[in-house]
Design an enzyme around this catalytic site. Sequence first.
Site, short mmCIF file in Angstrom:
data_model
loop_
_atom_site.label_atom_id
_atom_site.label_comp_id
_atom_site.label_asym_id
_atom_site.label_seq_id
_atom_site.Cartn_x
_atom_site.Cartn_y
_atom_site.Cartn_z
N GLN A 127 -3.76 6.93 -11.68
CA GLN A 127 -4.53 8.01 -10.55
C GLN A 127 -4.33 8.39 -8.80
O GLN A 127 -3.52 7.72 -7.87
CB GLN A 127 -5.77 7.16 -9.90
N ASP A 157 -0.30 -8.72 7.18
CA ASP A 157 -1.74 -9.50 6.28
C ASP A 157 -0.51 -9.47 5.47
O ASP A 157 0.54 -10.89 5.90
CB ASP A 157 -1.37 -8.05 4.96
N ASP A 166 6.49 3.70 -4.39
CA ASP A 166 5.72 4.65 -3.73
C ASP A 166 5.00 4.44 -1.80
O ASP A 166 4.13 5.02 -1.35
CB ASP A 166 3.85 4.26 -3.79
N HIS A 194 -2.38 -8.13 -1.67
CA HIS A 194 -3.72 -7.65 -0.96
C HIS A 194 -2.99 -6.84 0.63
O HIS A 194 -3.07 -5.96 0.52
CB HIS A 194 -3.98 -8.69 0.41
N SER A 373 -11.16 -4.56 3.62
CA SER A 373 -10.19 -5.16 3.15
C SER A 373 -9.45 -3.62 2.77
O SER A 373 -8.32 -2.64 3.54
CB SER A 373 -9.45 -5.98 2.35
#
Length: 433
Positions: A127, A157, A166, A194, A373
């Site tokens: 995607q 984080d 990416d 995460h 989040s």
Amino acid sequence: MKKVKSTLFSLLIAGSLMSPANAATLGSEDNSTNNVGQEKFRVYIEANNQSAKQSAKAQYSARWELTENGFSTEMNEKQFQALQKNKNFTVTKVPVVSLDPINLELGEDYTTEDRTPDASAYARASQQVPWGIKAIYNNSSLTSTSGGSGVNIAVLDTGVNTSHPDLANTVEQCKDFTTATAVVNNSCTDRNGHGTHVAGSALADGGSDRGGVYGVAPDADLWAYKVLTDSGSGYSDDIAAAIRHAADQATSTGTKTIINMSLGSSANNSLISSAVNYAYSKGVLIVAAAGNSGYAQGTIGYPGALPNAIAVAALENVQQNGTYRVADYSSRGYASTDGDYVIQQGDIEISAPGSAIYSTWYNGSYNTISGTSMATPHVSGLAAKIWAQNPSWSHTQLRSNLQTRAKAVDIKGGYGAATGDDYASGFGFARVQ
């Protein structure tokens, strides 16, 4: 599908007072052969004056100096109990921020796409423009994104895989606030996933071959600050230090900076709240997850609940009453403040896509997870895109513009959602157009 849920929580235990004379005796007391109470933990020492602070620093190694007369350090239970008796100090245990197995910021649904790279090449995204990115751009045919040049997004984080194809071209800073050393430059390894996922939604650029996933503002610069360990837990003083550091970096570099905190706690921690206020006073925009403790009222976590932070609610890719639907798990504010269009403590401000979000993952692959989040970086990316287009704006002007955009896309789906400002969706869904 594996379910992973967690929420960040903390407990502040207030200490009592004690005197420097007693501090001088702590060393010999600790050299006892009795190991009971010798396990170390993090504390924050607040001295009555600079002299007392320097005396304490001579005894303990300072980690972060977050207040004029205070600093964090580590000590064992015997030292803690002794220091509590000293009238020149207030000693508190630093809250541990952890992932709770009942309600999570990491998300409701958690599925990893098996696209781990081999030695020769990275597998590419299935995607390229996920539904949330198309929704925030209001373009179902979108094939790529743009914008955010000259604006920094500080992702506080679990770290970020800065080698992910990416994200590699977006990285400007990579720092670790969780090690024994106060801060380690050029290190922000994410073994949790995460942080890498959050960064991707904000500014992934599709990679050099444009075959990867896109975030909202791919031209923005990534400041990857690891404030949580690989297990997803960390100390509030580390988070507070990273917030202040980002603000100071923004000031010293003269650049526009947005802090993204897809983390939270049910309790308001003074170190973090004062750091948020400090950063906001320096012209930094703070965007934070509302939390996943909904759909009851009054469940927004901190720092999202603070007036100087934008609390973000999570939307599902589901239509209800002609609009996107606020997820049941998304934390809510209070119905008593509905319709006032004023941000107070504990209010939702903006909604954004948060359920079944596809983004970058720590091992170079991609993952689909859900939670507030995941909604938060959509807003951070949008803010970066808008700020880059309006570089003369202050952070308060930017925030006002985000609110105006949100008002234009009212959300009426989900528990508590209603016409206008409501306790579930806030002002609405802020979009690019």
